[in-house]
Write a protein that holds these residues in place. Structure first.
Motif, PDB file in Angstrom:
ATOM      1  N   LEU A  37      27.897  49.376  49.927  1.00 53.52           N
ATOM      2  CA  LEU A  37      28.374  50.108  51.037  1.00 53.52           C
ATOM      3  C   LEU A  37      27.234  50.195  52.213  1.00 53.52           C
ATOM      4  CD1 LEU A  37      30.996  50.915  52.085  1.00 53.52           C
ATOM      5  CD2 LEU A  37      30.507  53.277  51.176  1.00 53.52           C
ATOM      6  N   ALA A  38      26.000  50.810  51.542  1.00 51.77           N
ATOM      7  CA  ALA A  38      24.996  50.919  52.531  1.00 51.77           C
ATOM      8  C   ALA A  38      24.419  49.543  52.970  1.00 51.77           C
ATOM      9  CB  ALA A  38      23.781  51.602  51.671  1.00 51.77           C
ATOM     10  N   ARG A  39      24.417  48.783  51.998  1.00 52.93           N
ATOM     11  CA  ARG A  39      23.534  47.388  52.231  1.00 52.93           C
ATOM     12  C   ARG A  39      24.595  46.791  53.302  1.00 52.93           C
ATOM     13  NH1 ARG A  39      24.373  42.109  48.631  1.00 52.93           N
ATOM     14  NH2 ARG A  39      26.402  42.815  48.961  1.00 52.93           N
ATOM     15  N   SER A  40      25.932  46.708  53.456  1.00 49.96           N
ATOM     16  CA  SER A  40      26.508  46.253  54.258  1.00 49.96           C
ATOM     17  C   SER A  40      26.587  46.786  55.677  1.00 49.96           C
ATOM     18  CB  SER A  40      28.135  45.998  53.946  1.00 49.96           C
ATOM     19  OG  SER A  40      28.771  47.323  54.130  1.00 49.96           O
ATOM     20  N   SER A  41      26.517  48.020  55.668  1.00 50.27           N
ATOM     21  CA  SER A  41      26.115  48.774  56.860  1.00 50.27           C
ATOM     22  C   SER A  41      24.964  48.477  57.540  1.00 50.27           C
ATOM     23  CB  SER A  41      26.091  50.394  56.716  1.00 50.27           C
ATOM     24  OG  SER A  41      27.433  50.710  56.259  1.00 50.27           O
ATOM     25  N   ASP A  74      35.051  47.498  54.793  1.00 45.87           N
ATOM     26  CA  ASP A  74      35.417  48.246  55.802  1.00 45.87           C
ATOM     27  C   ASP A  74      34.056  48.764  56.808  1.00 45.87           C
ATOM     28  OD1 ASP A  74      38.195  48.012  55.677  1.00 45.87           O
ATOM     29  OD2 ASP A  74      38.186  50.120  54.964  1.00 45.87           O
ATOM     30  N   GLY A  75      32.934  48.408  56.129  1.00 45.23           N
ATOM     31  CA  GLY A  75      31.684  48.954  56.374  1.00 45.23           C
ATOM     32  C   GLY A  75      31.439  48.459  57.993  1.00 45.23           C
ATOM     33  N   ASP A  76      31.775  47.631  58.508  1.00 45.14           N
ATOM     34  CA  ASP A  76      31.485  47.096  59.790  1.00 45.14           C
ATOM     35  C   ASP A  76      32.581  47.451  60.523  1.00 45.14           C
ATOM     36  OD1 ASP A  76      32.096  43.583  58.933  1.00 45.14           O
ATOM     37  OD2 ASP A  76      32.824  45.568  58.203  1.00 45.14           O
ATOM     38  N   VAL A  77      33.700  48.071  60.181  1.00 45.11           N
ATOM     39  CA  VAL A  77      34.861  48.642  61.145  1.00 45.11           C
ATOM     40  C   VAL A  77      34.567  49.958  61.545  1.00 45.11           C
ATOM     41  CG1 VAL A  77      37.261  48.935  61.196  1.00 45.11           C
ATOM     42  CG2 VAL A  77      36.326  47.108  59.855  1.00 45.11           C
ATOM     43  N   ILE A  78      34.145  50.622  60.515  1.00 45.68           N
ATOM     44  CA  ILE A  78      33.858  52.187  60.970  1.00 45.68           C
ATOM     45  C   ILE A  78      32.675  52.346  61.629  1.00 45.68           C
ATOM     46  CG2 ILE A  78      33.751  54.480  59.660  1.00 45.68           C
ATOM     47  CD1 ILE A  78      34.926  53.475  57.482  1.00 45.68           C
ATOM     48  N   ARG A  79      32.600  52.856  62.737  1.00 43.16           N
ATOM     49  CA  ARG A  79      31.474  53.118  63.615  1.00 43.16           C
ATOM     50  C   ARG A  79      31.758  54.144  64.611  1.00 43.16           C
ATOM     51  NH1 ARG A  79      29.448  48.354  65.674  1.00 43.16           N
ATOM     52  NH2 ARG A  79      30.105  47.426  63.488  1.00 43.16           N
ATOM     53  N   GLU A  80      30.986  54.825  64.960  1.00 43.58           N
ATOM     54  CA  GLU A  80      31.155  56.036  65.940  1.00 43.58           C
ATOM     55  C   GLU A  80      30.992  55.311  67.403  1.00 43.58           C
ATOM     56  OE1 GLU A  80      28.400  59.307  65.077  1.00 43.58           O
ATOM     57  OE2 GLU A  80      29.187  59.038  62.807  1.00 43.58           O
ATOM     58  N   PHE A  87      37.104  59.768  61.060  1.00 38.80           N
ATOM     59  CA  PHE A  87      35.884  58.825  61.358  1.00 38.80           C
ATOM     60  C   PHE A  87      36.459  57.524  62.092  1.00 38.80           C
ATOM     61  CE2 PHE A  87      33.035  60.880  57.990  1.00 38.80           C
ATOM     62  CZ  PHE A  87      32.495  61.801  59.027  1.00 38.80           C
ATOM     63  N   GLU A  88      37.503  56.788  61.563  1.00 43.41           N
ATOM     64  CA  GLU A  88      37.990  55.751  62.196  1.00 43.41           C
ATOM     65  C   GLU A  88      38.842  55.981  63.463  1.00 43.41           C
ATOM     66  OE1 GLU A  88      40.279  53.359  59.428  1.00 43.41           O
ATOM     67  OE2 GLU A  88      38.568  53.400  57.939  1.00 43.41           O
ATOM     68  N   GLY A  89      38.865  57.099  63.531  1.00 43.54           N
ATOM     69  CA  GLY A  89      39.592  57.750  64.972  1.00 43.54           C
ATOM     70  C   GLY A  89      40.951  57.299  64.904  1.00 43.54           C
ATOM     71  N   LEU A 132      12.702  52.830  60.968  1.00 42.80           N
ATOM     72  CA  LEU A 132      14.042  52.069  61.540  1.00 42.80           C
ATOM     73  C   LEU A 132      15.047  52.460  60.445  1.00 42.80           C
ATOM     74  CD1 LEU A 132      13.515  48.435  61.971  1.00 42.80           C
ATOM     75  CD2 LEU A 132      14.573  50.012  63.618  1.00 42.80           C
ATOM     76  N   ILE A 133      15.183  52.260  59.107  1.00 37.16           N
ATOM     77  CA  ILE A 133      16.028  52.577  58.089  1.00 37.16           C
ATOM     78  C   ILE A 133      16.356  54.114  58.334  1.00 37.16           C
ATOM     79  CG2 ILE A 133      16.431  52.737  55.804  1.00 37.16           C
ATOM     80  CD1 ILE A 133      14.883  50.167  55.579  1.00 37.16           C
ATOM     81  N   TRP A 134      15.405  55.123  58.250  1.00 38.41           N
ATOM     82  CA  TRP A 134      16.048  56.616  58.131  1.00 38.41           C
ATOM     83  C   TRP A 134      16.519  57.251  59.337  1.00 38.41           C
ATOM     84  CZ3 TRP A 134      17.287  57.860  53.782  1.00 38.41           C
ATOM     85  CH2 TRP A 134      16.537  57.647  52.579  1.00 38.41           C
ATOM     86  N   ARG A 135      15.912  56.819  60.537  1.00 35.79           N
ATOM     87  CA  ARG A 135      16.390  57.509  61.862  1.00 35.79           C
ATOM     88  C   ARG A 135      17.380  56.581  62.427  1.00 35.79           C
ATOM     89  NH1 ARG A 135      13.462  61.857  64.086  1.00 35.79           N
ATOM     90  NH2 ARG A 135      14.936  61.431  65.563  1.00 35.79           N
ATOM     91  N   HIS A 136      17.652  55.342  62.284  1.00 40.97           N
ATOM     92  CA  HIS A 136      18.569  54.802  63.116  1.00 40.97           C
ATOM     93  C   HIS A 136      19.682  53.844  62.203  1.00 40.97           C
ATOM     94  CE1 HIS A 136      16.013  55.121  66.795  1.00 40.97           C
ATOM     95  NE2 HIS A 136      14.916  54.932  65.837  1.00 40.97           N
ATOM     96  N   VAL A 137      19.393  53.462  61.096  1.00 39.46           N
ATOM     97  CA  VAL A 137      20.310  52.674  60.450  1.00 39.46           C
ATOM     98  C   VAL A 137      21.388  53.744  59.474  1.00 39.46           C
ATOM     99  CG1 VAL A 137      20.975  51.153  58.582  1.00 39.46           C
ATOM    100  CG2 VAL A 137      19.111  50.643  60.223  1.00 39.46           C
ATOM    101  N   LEU A 138      20.539  54.851  58.869  1.00 38.81           N
ATOM    102  CA  LEU A 138      21.159  55.633  58.093  1.00 38.81           C
ATOM    103  C   LEU A 138      22.375  56.577  58.833  1.00 38.81           C
ATOM    104  CD1 LEU A 138      21.715  57.016  55.214  1.00 38.81           C
ATOM    105  CD2 LEU A 138      19.535  58.595  55.593  1.00 38.81           C
ATOM    106  N   PRO A 139      21.736  57.046  59.768  1.00 37.79           N
ATOM    107  CA  PRO A 139      22.783  57.954  60.736  1.00 37.79           C
ATOM    108  C   PRO A 139      23.962  57.039  61.131  1.00 37.79           C
ATOM    109  CG  PRO A 139      20.795  58.228  61.644  1.00 37.79           C
ATOM    110  CD  PRO A 139      20.510  57.150  60.487  1.00 37.79           C
ATOM    111  N   ASN A 140      23.771  55.809  61.420  1.00 36.38           N
ATOM    112  CA  ASN A 140      25.131  54.978  61.638  1.00 36.38           C
ATOM    113  C   ASN A 140      25.877  54.708  60.249  1.00 36.38           C
ATOM    114  OD1 ASN A 140      25.613  54.132  64.584  1.00 36.38           O
ATOM    115  ND2 ASN A 140      23.392  53.858  64.446  1.00 36.38           N
ATOM    116  N   ALA A 141      25.247  54.483  59.572  1.00 35.07           N
ATOM    117  CA  ALA A 141      25.719  54.402  58.030  1.00 35.07           C
ATOM    118  C   ALA A 141      26.557  55.580  57.339  1.00 35.07           C
ATOM    119  CB  ALA A 141      25.000  53.462  57.014  1.00 35.07           C
ATOM    120  N   SER A 142      26.243  56.656  57.973  1.00 37.54           N
ATOM    121  CA  SER A 142      26.589  58.019  57.043  1.00 37.54           C
ATOM    122  C   SER A 142      28.111  58.141  57.140  1.00 37.54           C
ATOM    123  CB  SER A 142      25.936  58.897  58.080  1.00 37.54           C
ATOM    124  OG  SER A 142      26.457  59.266  58.925  1.00 37.54           O
ATOM    125  N   SER A 143      29.079  57.827  58.124  1.00 40.26           N
ATOM    126  CA  SER A 143      30.361  58.310  57.832  1.00 40.26           C
ATOM    127  C   SER A 143      30.874  57.484  56.632  1.00 40.26           C
ATOM    128  CB  SER A 143      30.962  58.047  58.955  1.00 40.26           C
ATOM    129  OG  SER A 143      30.237  57.637  60.131  1.00 40.26           O
TER     130      SER A 143
END
Lengths: 314, 321
Positions: B198-202, B18-24, B313-315, B225-236
């Motif tokens: 999960l983190a990897r797929s995000s 589901d990792g690629d489905v859930i996104r804000e 999160f999935e809205g 990149l990882i901490w400021r940009h990827v992690l916030p997107n993967a957080s949910s």
């Protein structure tokens, strides 16, 4: 199909090698000198030296690992430190007990869960659906051993329907003797499985029922049970099979506590005994064999997939 | 497809997929409160929060967990007796005015023990989750970006996932000796692979996104990149999974302590209280009720919270899917 199967088997080999590395590393995890820890605090120098030799701790790590893997490949997992019994033999004695427990539990789960999931999926949003959803959420919060304890109190102690403890093989007391000892523990193991399976069935069936071939089948005037059973359920089978395969690992996990509650001499209670005695070779054997069982179940699921869905056979 | 559940193994693959489905939502939605522009960045969250607040099951769960936390923190203040004080003349009593939940086999007050146990249970959850998060998430994010790390760690994760959590935890306890910290350390290690996946797929999905490329082209370091940009997107999805894991950990902790391999006396957890009650199951079966109920309610609360978070999160609303 044969190529597909052999491919999957080959893919499992590196994972299995890594698992054996982990299990092997367990011995080196022992705090301090492994030989001292195993021989006991009051062991003499001689005893410690003997233990070290018996475990092969003198040789370099890679050599020890190679020895372990090559003998494991031949079915020799070492000898128990306490009983002197071969680990393979000890596990071989206990595994059939847990297997029969798991089999009865899986059967119960399938018989209960798939119809429930189907009922819920065919009437989404109805009272039946909501009851199934709440019941499964509730059931998933009940640890197997807690369910086991409740069953012991109600059926074994209060009503005295069924025996609370023990296990008899079919050969000893016949089918009923065997089954009567298994019913309660199997329900305990089956609880979470059934919930999981019902949810998966519902989800997969809901997806399948929204497909156009279902509408076509309905339009052709097929009876609803035929549409659900013959058309939708077949297409929903793949995710259901995955969950079923994943449940094999759950059976092993649940067996640990449930066998303790019901005093069943199975694989789980063997694991607990080994841990209590800090019988390292036996612990290694238990971990290795559980990984083997889980990997075999995954493999089986892959093969069933391939059978159910020819598109995957590439 | 939704794979919900408290049992570890089954959740792994489903949620990872589901990792690629859930996104804000990337585009800001109109209606941001005027005068507080700094809040705009967090708008995706607040929409999720609103959805959460509407979900009655989640709110009940949150209140319950908060109550539990307060009780756990204030345990010495709120418990009516010393949990270890033995009153040998009052063994295995049922509920009385003096002892609201009765006394156990050593004449200890069950309510006080229950309260102190919640402390240990929550501590166990924090310990195991910390290990799982620290091990799983950074390595997972990294291997989404660095193929050679991925090739190695993914195999290790596969291997760890092929052993049932309880069995592996048992093995580690068997080697390191019984004790709650050892057990939770082991459990954390066992849970890490799922978070890793999960983190990897995000991270792998994100690494192909345009904003990452843009970031890279202006010279961001890999860490930034990882901490400021990827992690916030993967957080949910990670937060959802961590919530489910809390329930799994409580189940595992209870199991291990029930077997006598987790918390050691005189300390107690709900699992070890069940062990004590099991020893007296013929004389006082009623003593099973309170600890069993606490275990189940807490697992249920975390599962509800996880379900609610995922839906939010999935809205999607509460359409039962």
């Amino acid at each position: 199909m044969l190529k597909f199967i052999s491919q999957r088997v080959l893919m499992a080999v590196p994972v299995l090698l890594l698992v054996s590395l982990f299990t092997f590393l367990l011995l080196d995890l022992l705090p301090g000198d492994a030989a001292v820890a195993i021989a006991g605090e009051n062991a003499t120098e001689e005893q410690i030296a003997l233990t070290r030799e018996r475990l092969g701790l003198d040789s370099p790590f890679l050599e020890r690992f190679w020895n372990w893997v090559s003998s494991a490949a031949q079915g020799d997992l070492g000898t128990s430190l306490y009983t002197g019994q071969s680990v393979t033999e000890a596990i071989g004695e206990r595994l059939p007990v847990t297997a029969s427990l798991g089999l009865v539990a899986l059967l119960m789960a399938v018989v209960v869960a798939i119809p429930l999931g189907a009922i819920a999926a065919t009437r989404p949003g109805s009272l039946a659906d909501r009851v199934v959803i709440s019941a499964t959420s509730l059931a998933m919060a009940v640890p197997p051993f807690v369910l086991g304890l409740v069953l012991v109190v109600v059926f074994a102690i209060q009503l005295q329907f069924l025996p609370a403890t023990g296990y008899t093989a079919i050969a000893e007391e016949g089918l009923w003797g065997w089954l009567s000892h298994l019913i309660l523990p199997a329900i305990a193991v089956a609880g979470i499985m059934a919930a999981e399976l019902a949810r998966q069935t519902r989800g997969a069936l809901l997806d399948a029922l929204s497909q156009s071939y279902v509408r076509t089948a309905k339009a052709r005037g097929l009876r609803p049970p035929t549409v659900v059973g013959k058309h939708a359920l077949k297409n929903a089978a793949t995710p259901i099979v995955t969950v079923l395969a994943l449940q094999i690992g759950h059976v092993l996990g649940a067996a640990v506590t449930v066998e303790f509650v019901f005093a069943i001499p199975g694989f789980g209670s063997l694991a607990v005994n080994a841990v209590n005695l800090r019988d390292v070779p036996l612990i290694q054997g238990v971990v290795f064999v559980s990984a083997l069982v889980v990997l075999a179940a995954n493999l089986l699921a892959d093969v069933v997939y391939g059978y159910l869905n020819p598109k995957l056979r590439v | 497809m939704s794979t919900d559940g408290v049992t570890g193994a089954a959740t792994d693959d489903g949620v990872a997929g589901d990792g690629d489905v859930i996104r804000e939502p990337a585009t800001p939605v109109p209606g941001t409160r005027a005068g507080r522009p700094r809040r705009a960045r967090r708008f995706g969250r607040s929409r999720a929060m609103r959805e959460l607040r509407r979900n009655r099951g989640v709110m009940v769960a949150v209140v319950f967990l908060f109550f539990l936390l307060v009780i756990a923190v204030l345990a010495p203040v709120v418990s009516p007796y010393d949990p270890d004080a033995q009153e040998l003349r009052a063994q295995l009593q049922g509920p009385t005015g003096e002892h609201l939940l009765g006394t156990d086999g050593f004449g200890r007050d069950v309510l006080s023990r229950l309260i102190h146990s919640s402390r240990i249970t929550l501590l166990a959850v924090v310990q195991a989750l910390a290990v799982a998060v620290v091990l799983g998430i950074p390595i997972g994010l990294l291997s989404g970006f660095v193929p050679w790390v991925d090739r190695i760690v993914a195999r290790v994760a596969d291997a760890l996932l092929s052993v049932p959590p309880i069995v592996l935890a048992l093995a580690v306890v068997g080697v390191l000796g019984p004790g709650l910290t050892n057990a939770m350390l082991a459990l954390g290690i066992v849970m890490a692979p799922s978070l890793f996946r999960l983190a990897r797929s995000s991270a792998a999905t994100a690494s192909k996104e345009l904003y990452i490329e843009a970031c890279r082209s202006v010279g961001c370091s890999r860490w930034r990149l990882i901490w400021r940009h990827v992690l916030p997107n993967a957080s949910s999805p990670l937060l959802v999974q961590v919530t489910f894991f809390a329930g799994v950990i409580i189940l595992a902790e209870a199991s291990l302590s029930f077997l006598g391999l987790g918390v050691q006396p005189p300390d107690s957890s709900w699992g070890s209280m069940l062990r004590d009650a099991f020893a007296n199951i013929y004389e006082a079966p009623g003593h099973l009720v309170a600890p069993a109920l606490m275990i189940m309610l807490t697992i249920l609360a975390f599962a509800q919270l996880g379900d609610g978070l995922r839906d939010a999160f999935e809205g999607r609303g509460a359409d039962g899917r």
